[in-house]
Design an enzyme around this catalytic site. Structure first.
Site, PDB file in Angstrom:
ATOM      1  N   CYS A 134       0.949  -1.088  -0.061  1.00 10.48           N
ATOM      2  CA  CYS A 134      -0.048  -0.006  -0.125  1.00 10.48           C
ATOM      3  C   CYS A 134       0.902   1.226  -0.017  1.00 10.48           C
ATOM      4  O   CYS A 134       1.839   1.344  -0.800  1.00 10.48           O
ATOM      5  CB  CYS A 134      -0.894  -0.145   1.143  1.00 10.48           C
ATOM      6  SG  CYS A 134      -2.029  -1.369   0.953  1.00 10.48           S
ATOM      7  N   ASP A 189      -7.983  -0.986  -8.649  1.00 11.88           N
ATOM      8  CA  ASP A 189      -7.427  -0.230  -7.587  1.00 11.88           C
ATOM      9  C   ASP A 189      -7.748   1.142  -7.725  1.00 11.88           C
ATOM     10  O   ASP A 189      -7.211   1.811  -8.483  1.00 11.88           O
ATOM     11  CB  ASP A 189      -6.123  -0.617  -7.230  1.00 11.88           C
ATOM     12  CG  ASP A 189      -5.628  -0.145  -5.898  1.00 11.88           C
ATOM     13  OD1 ASP A 189      -6.518   0.678  -5.206  1.00 11.88           O
ATOM     14  OD2 ASP A 189      -4.700  -0.478  -5.469  1.00 11.88           O
ATOM     15  N   HIS A 221      -7.163  -3.635  -3.477  1.00 12.59           N
ATOM     16  CA  HIS A 221      -6.154  -3.087  -2.778  1.00 12.59           C
ATOM     17  C   HIS A 221      -5.955  -3.732  -1.375  1.00 12.59           C
ATOM     18  O   HIS A 221      -7.180  -3.601  -0.637  1.00 12.59           O
ATOM     19  CB  HIS A 221      -6.577  -1.393  -2.834  1.00 12.59           C
ATOM     20  CG  HIS A 221      -5.544  -0.506  -1.935  1.00 12.59           C
ATOM     21  ND1 HIS A 221      -4.370  -0.240  -2.796  1.00 12.59           N
ATOM     22  CD2 HIS A 221      -5.477  -0.193  -0.843  1.00 12.59           C
ATOM     23  CE1 HIS A 221      -3.643   0.601  -1.920  1.00 12.59           C
ATOM     24  NE2 HIS A 221      -4.336   0.708  -0.877  1.00 12.59           N
TER      25      HIS A 221
END
Length: 256
Positions: A134, A189, A221
């Site tokens: 992330c 995403d 995600h």
């Protein structure tokens, strides 16, 4: 997978002390080092388990609390199973802390992490690898660009905001990268739309950086995070294969 030995450590930086998780194979040898960048939920048991798995494959792994300016771990009050859709107020805690970690601060910290690894008898001499998840994917990319002499491999998984129109967008650092790069993107995403993926690939190619990027079909995600609602077991195993291939190729033999 070999047995591992993990412990909590403190790292001194220009801006105070960083608490971190440090793990390596349970022997007296030095192993190639990997700087592991957390996601926005922070240093927690799941990330320690991921680091343990990486160490079990023969690596010395450092997972710093990159939000150390906001406190020691745990920085946030999170449930054991994280579902932001069910508890959107989680982001009220996290977003201000994320925004406070500017690129300059992150790279100042990265210098301290790399120096700490260089001084560790558990880390082999030579370049290191870095991987991030992330927001950690952005940190991995920035670190590879800022410290090309130290970083032989950089990986990022379900990263967001990697190639924006901001003057300090992470993709602008790739011109200085000398190592190899891999990204495993999540399909659809919202944090990394197709135009950003295309721009990142184009920039890496034009800079002559050895790289490979993939979009993982059906993965969301956060797909590697088993303590969250985004977890995807199949995509996670694909991530492990790609990450270990990259690290084995770049850290366990001399680069050409």
């Amino acid at each position: 997978m070999s047995a591992v030995r993990g412990t909590s450590v403190d790292i001194t930086t220009e801006d105070g002390t960083v608490d971190a998780y440090f793990v390596h194979p349970d022997d007296d040898a030095a192993h190639p080092a990997v700087l592991f960048y957390m996601d926005a939920f922070g240093l927690r048991p799941h990330l320690r388990a991921m680091a343990d798995r990486l160490a079990g494959a023969g690596y010395t792994v450092l997972v710093p609390n990159v939000f150390h300016r906001s406190g020691r771990t745990p920085v946030f009050d999170l449930p054991e199973f994280i579902d932001p859709a069910a508890r959107p107020e989680i982001w009220d805690q996290i977003l201000p802390v994320m925004l406070a970690l500017t690129p300059d601060l992150a790279l100042r910290d990265a210098a301290a992490y790399l120096e700490w690894l260089a001084d560790s008898p558990r880390a082999a001499d030579g370049p290191v690898g870095t991987t991030g998840y992330c927001m950690g994917a952005r940190l991995a990319l920035r670190t590879a660009g800022a410290f090309p002499e130290r970083v032989a491999a950089a990986a990022g998984f379900h990263g967001g905001g990697l190639a924006t129109d901001a003057p300090d967008s992470p993709h602008l650092a790739v011109a200085r990268i000398t190592g190899e790069v891999y990204f495993g993107h999540a399909e659809g995403d919202p944090a990394l739309p197709p135009e950003q993926i295309d721009l990142l690939d184009k920039t890496l190619t034009e800079a002559g950086v050895r790289h490979h990027t993939e979009v993982y079909p059906g993965a969301s995600h956060g797909y590697t995070q088993a303590d969250t609602a985004a977890y995807d077991a199949e995509a996670t195993e694909r991530h492990w294969t790609a990450l270990l291939d990259l690290l084995d190729r770049t850290l366990k033999r001399p680069r050409s």
